[in-house]
Design a protein around this motif. Structure first.
Motif, mmCIF file in Angstrom:
data_model
loop_
_atom_site.group_PDB
_atom_site.id
_atom_site.type_symbol
_atom_site.label_atom_id
_atom_site.label_comp_id
_atom_site.label_asym_id
_atom_site.label_seq_id
_atom_site.Cartn_x
_atom_site.Cartn_y
_atom_site.Cartn_z
ATOM 1 N N ASN A 12 -82.840 -2.119 81.552
ATOM 2 C CA ASN A 12 -81.406 -1.900 81.754
ATOM 3 C C ASN A 12 -80.627 -3.193 81.996
ATOM 4 O OD1 ASN A 12 -81.532 0.900 81.296
ATOM 5 N ND2 ASN A 12 -82.345 1.189 83.361
ATOM 6 N N VAL A 13 -81.235 -4.309 81.603
ATOM 7 C CA VAL A 13 -80.526 -5.586 81.492
ATOM 8 C C VAL A 13 -80.663 -6.085 80.047
ATOM 9 C CG1 VAL A 13 -80.395 -7.988 82.252
ATOM 10 C CG2 VAL A 13 -80.823 -6.170 83.929
ATOM 11 N N LEU A 14 -81.890 -6.202 79.582
ATOM 12 C CA LEU A 14 -82.115 -6.589 78.189
ATOM 13 C C LEU A 14 -82.421 -5.381 77.300
ATOM 14 C CD1 LEU A 14 -84.238 -9.835 78.681
ATOM 15 C CD2 LEU A 14 -81.767 -9.634 78.302
ATOM 16 N N LEU A 15 -83.223 -4.434 77.820
ATOM 17 C CA LEU A 15 -83.544 -3.213 77.087
ATOM 18 C C LEU A 15 -83.121 -2.004 77.903
ATOM 19 C CD1 LEU A 15 -87.172 -3.908 75.723
ATOM 20 C CD2 LEU A 15 -84.971 -4.430 74.643
ATOM 21 N N ALA A 16 -82.479 -1.051 77.247
ATOM 22 C CA ALA A 16 -82.042 0.167 77.938
ATOM 23 C C ALA A 16 -83.228 1.105 78.143
ATOM 24 C CB ALA A 16 -80.959 0.864 77.126
ATOM 25 N N PHE A 17 -83.313 1.676 79.344
ATOM 26 C CA PHE A 17 -84.374 2.658 79.603
ATOM 27 C C PHE A 17 -83.867 3.719 80.571
ATOM 28 C CE2 PHE A 17 -88.135 4.228 81.973
ATOM 29 C CZ PHE A 17 -88.786 4.830 80.907
ATOM 30 N N ASP A 18 -83.752 4.930 80.067
ATOM 31 C CA ASP A 18 -83.390 6.092 80.856
ATOM 32 C C ASP A 18 -84.560 7.064 80.752
ATOM 33 O OD1 ASP A 18 -82.596 8.833 81.310
ATOM 34 O OD2 ASP A 18 -80.519 8.183 81.299
ATOM 35 N N PRO A 19 -85.263 7.338 81.868
ATOM 36 C CA PRO A 19 -86.462 8.184 81.788
ATOM 37 C C PRO A 19 -86.218 9.547 81.138
ATOM 38 C CG PRO A 19 -86.364 7.104 83.918
ATOM 39 C CD PRO A 19 -85.065 6.804 83.229
ATOM 40 N N VAL A 20 -85.138 10.207 81.499
ATOM 41 C CA VAL A 20 -84.866 11.532 80.940
ATOM 42 C C VAL A 20 -84.626 11.435 79.433
ATOM 43 C CG1 VAL A 20 -83.286 13.496 80.951
ATOM 44 C CG2 VAL A 20 -83.986 12.441 83.125
ATOM 45 N N GLN A 21 -83.812 10.495 79.021
ATOM 46 C CA GLN A 21 -83.538 10.320 77.598
ATOM 47 C C GLN A 21 -84.800 9.900 76.849
ATOM 48 O OE1 GLN A 21 -80.716 11.121 75.859
ATOM 49 N NE2 GLN A 21 -82.088 10.755 74.117
ATOM 50 N N SER A 22 -85.621 9.087 77.492
ATOM 51 C CA SER A 22 -86.854 8.620 76.869
ATOM 52 C C SER A 22 -87.800 9.779 76.589
ATOM 53 C CB SER A 22 -87.528 7.583 77.774
ATOM 54 O OG SER A 22 -88.666 7.037 77.155
ATOM 55 N N VAL A 23 -87.951 10.678 77.566
ATOM 56 C CA VAL A 23 -88.798 11.863 77.355
ATOM 57 C C VAL A 23 -88.198 12.743 76.270
ATOM 58 C CG1 VAL A 23 -89.688 13.973 78.412
ATOM 59 C CG2 VAL A 23 -89.777 11.826 79.687
#
Length: 200
Positions: A12-23
């Motif tokens: 969430n600075v260089l690469l976006a990561f949202d656990p819910v969206q990722s699943v």
């Protein structure tokens, strides 16, 4: 204030990561999205992967042991989650500008060893001078030892460094060892903060 070195977080600075969206990216419109999130990215095993004290096979086996009804979903998510990672908008350009301005750039991320697989897809990492991931350091932010170890390995003094992270506790951890720090919210929010800092 003389800052010569910039230390960047990844998630969430260089690469976006949202656990819910990722699943959701991996499993689609699944009725157990929240349960899979809890069984994987919010599990002790996920943190242990970041700390480098467990293998992926061990982590998956333990996750399944704790949530046997989600065995298939856990296996699928853990195999494919990194395939959906995307850059945080605008940050590759910011990193490019900082590089051209002469700052040394370093990554300090809570990340597992899979980083070495997915990082190859993103040009931003090739612009960094050094890569430091928690799984190899066997330490996790915000433990002050991880910041001290980074400074020691690079022979840097904290006063010459700026740390950028999206999590307040990690920012505080860096500040506790004397590193100037900014909490990342968005690229648009970061730019004026960098400008103010570098023109003091």
């Amino acid at each position: 204030m003389m800052i010569d070195h910039i230390i960047l977080d990844m998630g969430n600075v260089l690469l976006a990561f949202d656990p819910v969206q990722s699943v959701r990216d991996v499993l689609g419109d699944h009725p157990c999205i929240r349960q899979v999130v809890d069984a994987t990215t919010r599990s002790p095993e996920w943190k242990a992967l970041d700390q480098g004290v467990i293998s992926e096979d061990q982590a998956v086996a333990s996750m399944i042991h704790n949530a046997p009804s989600l065995q298939g979903e856990i296996r699928r998510f853990m195999e494919h989650w990194d395939e959906y990672l995307q850059p945080v908008p605008g940050m590759e350009q910011v990193v490019t500008e900082l590089k051209h301005a002469g700052y040394s750039l370093h990554l300090l991320s809570n990340a597992g060893l899979r980083f070495h697989r997915y990082s190859l897809r993103f040009p931003v990492f090739s612009m960094l001078d050094t890569i430091h991931i928690s799984a190899e350091m066997k330490l996790l932010k915000p433990d002050r030892q991880i910041y001290q170890k980074l400074l020691q390995e690079l022979a840097l003094t904290p006063e010459t460094c700026l740390f950028i992270d999206d999590i307040e506790e990690n920012v505080s951890g860096a500040q506790a060892v004397g590193i100037h720090s900014i909490r990342f919210v968005s690229c648009e929010d970061l730019r004026p903060k960098l400008a103010a800092l570098f023109h003091d």
